[in-house]
Design an enzyme around this catalytic site. Structure first.
Site, PDB file in Angstrom:
ATOM      1  N   THR A 193       1.358   3.775  -5.707  1.00 34.10           N
ATOM      2  CA  THR A 193       0.961   4.486  -4.489  1.00 34.10           C
ATOM      3  C   THR A 193       0.840   3.599  -3.257  1.00 34.10           C
ATOM      4  O   THR A 193       1.385   3.914  -2.198  1.00 34.10           O
ATOM      5  CB  THR A 193      -0.368   5.223  -4.738  1.00 34.10           C
ATOM      6  N   LYS A 224      -6.562  10.263  -1.139  1.00 29.21           N
ATOM      7  CA  LYS A 224      -6.706   8.844  -1.483  1.00 29.21           C
ATOM      8  C   LYS A 224      -6.838   8.005  -0.216  1.00 29.21           C
ATOM      9  O   LYS A 224      -6.083   8.198   0.740  1.00 29.21           O
ATOM     10  CB  LYS A 224      -5.485   8.361  -2.270  1.00 29.21           C
ATOM     11  N   ARG A 284      -5.953   4.832   0.185  1.00 33.21           N
ATOM     12  CA  ARG A 284      -4.751   4.032   0.425  1.00 33.21           C
ATOM     13  C   ARG A 284      -3.585   4.867   0.936  1.00 33.21           C
ATOM     14  O   ARG A 284      -2.698   4.356   1.605  1.00 33.21           O
ATOM     15  CB  ARG A 284      -4.350   3.276  -0.839  1.00 33.21           C
ATOM     16  N   HIS A 309      -0.322  12.275 -14.412  1.00 31.99           N
ATOM     17  CA  HIS A 309      -0.870  11.303 -15.354  1.00 31.99           C
ATOM     18  C   HIS A 309      -1.561  11.996 -16.528  1.00 31.99           C
ATOM     19  O   HIS A 309      -1.575  11.474 -17.641  1.00 31.99           O
ATOM     20  CB  HIS A 309      -1.869  10.386 -14.646  1.00 31.99           C
ATOM     21  N   HIS A 361       6.555   7.623  -5.319  1.00 28.42           N
ATOM     22  CA  HIS A 361       7.175   7.151  -6.562  1.00 28.42           C
ATOM     23  C   HIS A 361       7.461   8.365  -7.434  1.00 28.42           C
ATOM     24  O   HIS A 361       7.031   9.479  -7.121  1.00 28.42           O
ATOM     25  CB  HIS A 361       6.268   6.173  -7.321  1.00 28.42           C
TER      26      HIS A 361
END
Length: 550
Positions: free
Chosen positions: A76, A157, A159, A306, A350
């Site tokens: 990420t 998030k 980031r 995930h 990604h």
């Protein structure tokens, strides 16, 4: 002399035609990133989507069908940084979500900043884009407009908000999983703006935490997914099987932090769209002729992937629901900014692998390495070759960091020890490629994996030896998806362009993710980010001729 005058006249005469062919400059550029979205998801799920979301982007916009990440690791932090800086970790410095700092002798998170404080919550490390050593598209838009361009970034998030926002943004906001509020940092502002504080007061996260996630459509909408009940998915605490329905009100207390279940569900996407609509309604984004930037990152597909994997019914359903959010966002942009006044690019940070257990069950190439086993083998080998000592400081992001002070004290050559370790790793099961930092710095390799390893190398944060696992191999034969490799399942992502300055069409030419920022910069007539290595995409920028698909 006469020839020079004729040439000058010809150039002057063609100037209006050249200007007429320039694409329309948008009032608002909207960057949309979907966390863990593979390129195959749109064709897999499109038949069951409505006409006003992804299908509208596909129908009226331009598709780059062969777009890839050109470095490793595909995670990420580097993904968001690379899209907005137009370069790879080698030049922007975000080599992972975290990395080992030799000077501090500890891990550093990509947006950690101890010089600032969080805003909107009393706890936690400060957050900023300070570790990102290149400017971003938004930074350059701010500079060339003398600060008149507005730049705002939103995500669940930190980031995925701070890194796209860059260093000069008017605001970067992300979700606090402990409080259910959107927060920021003093790097950007001393206090939350009123529109964010008012949004937090609505307690939308509490509303979504009370929802039950059930399939949006009937069984015919999920034919490209595995059965709901299978052995390839993680089971939440509070359930005995990973199957619909998911009652978030019952699961949230058992699966901390308090608002994590909103994140691991489609409702995290709803929450982000809600905030984006507030930003459009209560700021002046896109209200004048100076281009602004709104950077959005939908984070929930990543934890859902995930947990359940890319072939799961849950992942399928999440994208059918995300389609509705894209439609809702487009409708709001049409209303607030106006059709033809904004440009969107949509991509992913990604892709994702298939679930390791699924691959093994179907006899596909796969396998699993073990951190503990590999690290012990490395330590034992170096002790045998060099004598007793703590030769390895740590292993992070498929990189080994050697104990350089110990190597120097034993009067050993660093490059020799690096190569010794590399040779050992090359003989281990499941390892496809091994390179030392010395080799990557000195080499001009253009081979598939070697070039991606080079592009991921920012020397101050890089280990001594970097390796890549074989295709289909992961660190455990577990459930759910993972990512991070240089292979196509992790590197191949969608790239869609839509709106002002965009002619409908399709390109199958190979492009890299670092081509997005320079293309967007051309559209808004901005300067390129300081370390940009990507190339503007001609097919996207070409507006001459009739609007037809090609």
């Amino acid at each position: 002399m006469i020839r020079k005058l004729l040439l000058s006249a010809l150039l002057l005469g063609s100037a209006p035609a050249l200007l007429a062919q320039s694409p329309k400059k948008p009032k608002l550029l909207v960057g949309i990133m979907v966390d863990q979205m593979r390129a195959d998801y749109l064709p897999r799920f499109a038949d069951q989507m409505g006409p006003d979301g992804f299908k509208r982007l596909l129908r009226e916009g331009f598709q780059c069908r062969n777009t890839h990440y050109n470095y490793v690791p595909t995670v990420t932090g580097p993904g968001h940084s690379s899209v907005y800086t137009g370069t790879t970790p080698r030049y922007h410095g975000i080599v992972g979500n975290s990395w080992y700092d030799r000077r501090l002798r500890r891990d550093v998170y990509c947006t950690d900043d101890s010089t600032v404080q969080l805003v909107g919550t009393p706890k936690g490390m400060g957050v900023s884009a300070r570790n990102q050593v290149s400017t971003t598209l938004g930074d350059e838009m701010k500079m060339v407009s003398n600060g008149r361009s507005k730049v705002i970034a939103l995500s669940l998030k930190d980031r995925a908000s701070a890194l796209p926002a860059g260093h000069m943004a008017d605001g970067a906001f992300w979700f606090d999983m402990n409080t259910g509020d959107f927060i920021s940092s003093t790097y950007y502002m001393p206090a939350l703006p009123k529109w964010v504080a008012d949004f937090n007061a609505q307690k939308k996260a509490d509303y979504y935490r009370q929802q039950t996630w059930t399939p949006l459509r009937g069984p015919e909408a999920y034919l490209n997914s595995v059965a709901d009940s299978n052995s390839f998915e993680r089971i939440f605490k509070g359930k005995t099987v990973a199957t619909f329905p998911y009652e978030l009100s019952k699961l949230a207390p058992l699966n901390p932090p308090p608002y994590e279940m909103v994140n691991i569900s489609p409702f995290g996407n709803n929450l982000l769209t809600d905030l984006a609509l507030e930003a459009l309604a209560h700021t002046d984004l896109g209200r004048d002729d100076v281009p602004d930037l709104l950077a959005l990152s939908y984070s929930s597909p990543d934890p859902v992937g995930h947990t359940f994997g890319p072939l799961s019914k849950e992942e399928n359903d999440l994208y059918l629901r995300l389609d509705l959010e894209i439609a809702r966002l487009l409708q709001a942009l049409d209303k607030t900014v106006g059709k033809g006044n904004y440009t969107i690019f949509l991509t992913a940070d990604h892709g994702a692998s298939e679930v390791p257990r699924y691959l093994a069950r179907h006899h596909a190439p796969s396998g699993a390495q073990s951190h503990a086993t590999l690290n012990k083998g490395v330590a034992d080998y170096l002790n045998q070759q060099l004598g007793p000592g703590a030769w390895i400081e740590t292993e992070r992001n498929n990189m080994y960091y050697l104990n350089r002070p110990l190597i120097a004290s034993r009067k050993l050559e660093l490059a020799r020890v690096q190569e010794m370790l590399a040779e050992y790793l090359r003989n281990q099961d499941g390892i496809a490629q091994v390179s030392t930092s010395a080799q990557l710095l000195a080499s001009s390799q253009t081979a598939y994996l070697e070039s991606k390893l080079q592009n991921g190398l920012y020397y101050k944060r890089f280990g001594d030896v970097r390796f890549e696992l074989e295709p289909g191999w992961t660190w455990e034969m577990g459930v759910g998806a993972t990512h991070g490799s240089g292979y196509a399942y992790d590197s191949h992502v969608p790239l869609l362009w839509f709106g002002a300055g965009i002619t409908p069409g399709i390109s199958y030419q190979y492009h890299t993710i670092t081509d997005i920022a320079p293309t967007a910069a051309m559209l808004v007539e901005s300067k390129l980010p300081s370390a940009c290595t990507g190339q503007a995409i001609p097919e996207v920028l070409s507006t001459a001729g009739p609007k037809k698909r090609r």
